[in-house]
Design an enzyme around this catalytic site. Sequence first.
Site, PDB file in Angstrom:
ATOM      1  N   HIS A   1     -39.868  22.726 -10.211  1.00 30.48           N
ATOM      2  CA  HIS A   1     -39.986  22.080 -11.468  1.00 30.48           C
ATOM      3  C   HIS A   1     -39.223  22.738 -12.762  1.00 30.48           C
ATOM      4  O   HIS A   1     -39.836  22.247 -13.914  1.00 30.48           O
ATOM      5  CB  HIS A   1     -41.503  21.763 -12.027  1.00 30.48           C
ATOM      6  CG  HIS A   1     -42.442  21.061 -10.575  1.00 30.48           C
ATOM      7  ND1 HIS A   1     -42.517  19.942 -10.496  1.00 30.48           N
ATOM      8  CD2 HIS A   1     -42.796  21.881  -9.651  1.00 30.48           C
ATOM      9  CE1 HIS A   1     -43.333  19.716  -9.355  1.00 30.48           C
ATOM     10  NE2 HIS A   1     -43.586  20.965  -8.868  1.00 30.48           N
TER      11      HIS A   1
ATOM     12  N   GLU B   1     -19.664  21.653 -15.374  1.00 33.70           N
ATOM     13  CA  GLU B   1     -19.978  20.261 -15.987  1.00 33.70           C
ATOM     14  C   GLU B   1     -19.096  19.335 -15.282  1.00 33.70           C
ATOM     15  O   GLU B   1     -19.607  18.253 -14.892  1.00 33.70           O
ATOM     16  CB  GLU B   1     -19.883  20.302 -17.503  1.00 33.70           C
ATOM     17  CG  GLU B   1     -20.818  21.137 -18.441  1.00 33.70           C
ATOM     18  CD  GLU B   1     -20.308  21.268 -19.735  1.00 33.70           C
ATOM     19  OE1 GLU B   1     -20.528  20.328 -20.458  1.00 33.70           O
ATOM     20  OE2 GLU B   1     -19.925  22.414 -20.078  1.00 33.70           O
TER      21      GLU B   1
ATOM     22  N   ASN C   1     -17.509  27.670 -23.288  1.00 34.20           N
ATOM     23  CA  ASN C   1     -18.488  26.392 -22.366  1.00 34.20           C
ATOM     24  C   ASN C   1     -18.125  26.512 -20.860  1.00 34.20           C
ATOM     25  O   ASN C   1     -16.772  26.746 -20.625  1.00 34.20           O
ATOM     26  CB  ASN C   1     -18.085  25.411 -23.072  1.00 34.20           C
ATOM     27  CG  ASN C   1     -18.274  24.824 -24.623  1.00 34.20           C
ATOM     28  OD1 ASN C   1     -19.361  25.235 -24.838  1.00 34.20           O
ATOM     29  ND2 ASN C   1     -17.405  24.200 -25.382  1.00 34.20           N
TER      30      ASN C   1
ATOM     31  N   ASN D   1      -2.072  -2.052  13.399  1.00 36.88           N
ATOM     32  CA  ASN D   1      -3.519  -2.020  13.402  1.00 36.88           C
ATOM     33  C   ASN D   1      -4.043  -0.783  13.987  1.00 36.88           C
ATOM     34  O   ASN D   1      -4.848   0.039  13.540  1.00 36.88           O
ATOM     35  CB  ASN D   1      -4.295  -3.382  13.688  1.00 36.88           C
ATOM     36  CG  ASN D   1      -4.099  -4.401  12.816  1.00 36.88           C
ATOM     37  OD1 ASN D   1      -3.329  -4.484  11.911  1.00 36.88           O
ATOM     38  ND2 ASN D   1      -4.340  -5.687  13.282  1.00 36.88           N
TER      39      ASN D   1
ATOM     40  N   SER E   1     -14.058  25.708 -27.736  1.00 41.06           N
ATOM     41  CA  SER E   1     -14.128  24.388 -28.550  1.00 41.06           C
ATOM     42  C   SER E   1     -12.880  24.470 -29.636  1.00 41.06           C
ATOM     43  O   SER E   1     -12.451  25.429 -30.156  1.00 41.06           O
ATOM     44  CB  SER E   1     -15.468  24.449 -29.388  1.00 41.06           C
ATOM     45  OG  SER E   1     -15.301  23.610 -30.639  1.00 41.06           O
TER      46      SER E   1
ATOM     47  N   GLN F   1      -7.302  -2.014   4.186  1.00 42.12           N
ATOM     48  CA  GLN F   1      -6.412  -1.112   3.293  1.00 42.12           C
ATOM     49  C   GLN F   1      -7.305  -0.264   2.067  1.00 42.12           C
ATOM     50  O   GLN F   1      -6.433   0.678   1.793  1.00 42.12           O
ATOM     51  CB  GLN F   1      -5.385  -1.967   2.826  1.00 42.12           C
ATOM     52  CG  GLN F   1      -4.151  -1.579   2.267  1.00 42.12           C
ATOM     53  CD  GLN F   1      -3.057  -2.419   2.054  1.00 42.12           C
ATOM     54  OE1 GLN F   1      -2.194  -2.786   3.060  1.00 42.12           O
ATOM     55  NE2 GLN F   1      -2.632  -2.978   0.953  1.00 42.12           N
TER      56      GLN F   1
ATOM     57  N   SER G   1       0.574  -1.282   0.181  1.00 38.48           N
ATOM     58  CA  SER G   1       0.048   0.167   0.018  1.00 38.48           C
ATOM     59  C   SER G   1       0.883   1.077  -0.047  1.00 38.48           C
ATOM     60  O   SER G   1       0.456   2.261  -0.027  1.00 38.48           O
ATOM     61  CB  SER G   1      -0.911  -0.183   1.146  1.00 38.48           C
ATOM     62  OG  SER G   1      -0.116  -0.137   2.485  1.00 38.48           O
TER      63      SER G   1
ATOM     64  N   LYS H   1     -17.755  28.954 -29.462  1.00 34.44           N
ATOM     65  CA  LYS H   1     -18.201  28.420 -28.409  1.00 34.44           C
ATOM     66  C   LYS H   1     -17.594  28.741 -27.200  1.00 34.44           C
ATOM     67  O   LYS H   1     -16.143  29.324 -27.202  1.00 34.44           O
ATOM     68  CB  LYS H   1     -17.904  26.822 -28.489  1.00 34.44           C
ATOM     69  CG  LYS H   1     -18.791  26.206 -29.498  1.00 34.44           C
ATOM     70  CD  LYS H   1     -20.359  25.914 -28.932  1.00 34.44           C
ATOM     71  CE  LYS H   1     -20.300  24.944 -27.810  1.00 34.44           C
ATOM     72  NZ  LYS H   1     -21.200  24.139 -27.436  1.00 34.44           N
TER      73      LYS H   1
ATOM     74  N   TYR I   1      -9.622  -6.264  12.860  1.00 34.00           N
ATOM     75  CA  TYR I   1      -8.755  -5.902  11.679  1.00 34.00           C
ATOM     76  C   TYR I   1      -8.811  -6.579  10.543  1.00 34.00           C
ATOM     77  O   TYR I   1      -8.692  -8.090  10.826  1.00 34.00           O
ATOM     78  CB  TYR I   1      -7.407  -5.270  12.194  1.00 34.00           C
ATOM     79  CG  TYR I   1      -6.842  -5.033  10.698  1.00 34.00           C
ATOM     80  CD1 TYR I   1      -6.861  -3.598  10.189  1.00 34.00           C
ATOM     81  CD2 TYR I   1      -5.958  -5.656  10.010  1.00 34.00           C
ATOM     82  CE1 TYR I   1      -6.213  -3.261   9.115  1.00 34.00           C
ATOM     83  CE2 TYR I   1      -5.226  -5.395   8.673  1.00 34.00           C
ATOM     84  CZ  TYR I   1      -5.550  -4.155   8.059  1.00 34.00           C
ATOM     85  OH  TYR I   1      -5.078  -3.713   7.175  1.00 34.00           O
TER      86      TYR I   1
HETATM   87  N1  ARG Z   1      -1.183  -1.135   5.181  1.00 34.89           N
HETATM   88  C1  ARG Z   1      -2.289  -1.675   6.297  1.00 34.89           C
HETATM   89  C2  ARG Z   1      -3.736  -0.951   5.998  1.00 34.89           C
HETATM   90  O1  ARG Z   1      -3.714   0.207   5.233  1.00 34.89           O
HETATM   91  C3  ARG Z   1      -1.849  -1.416   7.455  1.00 34.89           C
HETATM   92  C4  ARG Z   1      -2.076  -2.299   8.442  1.00 34.89           C
HETATM   93  C5  ARG Z   1      -1.737  -3.750   8.138  1.00 34.89           C
HETATM   94  N2  ARG Z   1      -1.814  -4.664   9.206  1.00 34.89           N
HETATM   95  C6  ARG Z   1      -1.845  -5.872   9.144  1.00 34.89           C
HETATM   96  N3  ARG Z   1      -1.974  -6.805  10.146  1.00 34.89           N
HETATM   97  N4  ARG Z   1      -1.451  -6.439   7.848  1.00 34.89           N
HETATM   98  O2  ARG Z   1      -4.544  -1.149   6.549  1.00 34.89           O
END
Ligand code: ARG
Length: 476
Positions: A165, A299, A294, A119, A286, A331, A32, A292, A326
């Site tokens: 409306h 939008e 816009n 965690n 455009s 993640q 991550s 144009k 957890y």
């Molecule tokens: N990268 C993990 C998350 O975003 C962090 C916690 C990971 N904990 C674990 N026991 N693998 O949730």
Amino acid sequence: MSEEETGSQSEKPWGGRFSEPTERDVEAFTESISFDRRLWKEDIEGSRAHARMLRRIGLLSEEELGQILSGLDKVAEEFASGTFPVRIEWEDIHMHVEKRLVHHAGPAGLKIHTARSRNDQVSLDLRLFVRKEAAMMAVSVEGLLRETLKKAREYRDFILPGYTHVQQAQPISGGYYFGAYAERLLRDRARLLAAVASAGLSPLGSGALAGTTLPIDREGVAAELGFSGVTQNGLDAVGDRDFVADFLHALSLLMVHLSGWAEEWVLWSTREFGMIRLPDRLLTGSSMMPQKKNPDILELVRGKAGRVFSDYGALMTLLKGLPLSYNRDLQEDKERLFDALDTARACLSMMTHAVSGMRFEEERVAEILKGTELLATDIAEDLVRAGVPFREAHAIVGRIVADAAQKGRSLEELTDVDLKPFFDRFPPGYASTLSLRGSVERRSHVGGPAPETVMRRIDALWKELFGEGSKTASGQ
Ligand code: ARG
């Protein structure tokens, strides 16, 4: 080989339990760091507070604490300068910071993860992040509120058609129109501040799910990090993302409001409506059609709203099937959070430009108002004043409107003679009292469009938000 170059199971904090290196694909799938590196400041801030606590309870010496704190400073510098090494085998921000800390601080760094799990750490980082970002979004909403209130003041006496409306309904004032969006934004701001409060307890000390046998000082860490207290059940706390959901809910409703407003102005800036104009600096052209101009920013605000809702939906879907406590699914919360935040923030900034730069096309609005039937309800209410039950008054005015329409005349043009056949007790000269402005001014109860009433609210809001006194909002 330095520790950064070995790249193997020995890199993993759990290596002792494993007999072979992790499959590379698995590392790529589970990492991550590519997105949670955005939490580096929060991770380091939490680690500093955690280290000071470990010192207070005697698990670190003064010297070790010093080494850890200056090590964390070096890690922070690496992030700030973009020299921080990223290695997917270190998975996430928490392990990256710890690895680099050990690199800089030496053996003392090996003690930082005492009485802590990723965690409770990730929950802490996210709470710190949401707390800060939700508060900053509330400030940005105030920026849009400021422009909105200024416009309310500027157009306080400007008469425009109010719609239901998308059909003309009753005349309103410009102050009332902008005041409506101010009320919405005010609630958005309150929801963002509630999201700040929702993230307001420290989960640190929950450990992996069931705390620790070590004599930690949770309250001390919480106080140092500016939390109002600590979470009361670790099993709950490590899997709790309610505060992220609260934030995304607040952002989603903000986007509902911005998107509806954007849609209204896309419509109002067409040649067909022609009621408002945005300055060229906010418009795009455009590549093919030379004429144009816009309103792309409007939008895109409308389009990007869906993206924020889907981030919110994805988060809720992520959470709904999770058993305690957890689970790695969590993640997936971060990219939804970051995307919703970045999207809503950009849209808010565009709407702030749009509101501050817009002008009503006053002549065109006056033209649109000519010959309209916006005063029908006022006439019916005058009949009520003369003792006619409302339902009958409604029918009488319905006939007046139908007759005028047939003769191609507007209600404002009618004379006493025109009205007489429909109701013989109109006071003499009644027809000449009808005016759009008068109609707006007469609806002066709380929540009504009369400029005086609206300005009382606008000035009070200005004072509450910006504290500079009503004169600033009301201008000269
Ligand atoms: N990268 C993990 C998350 O975003 C962090 C916690 C990971 N904990 C674990 N026991 N693998 O949730």
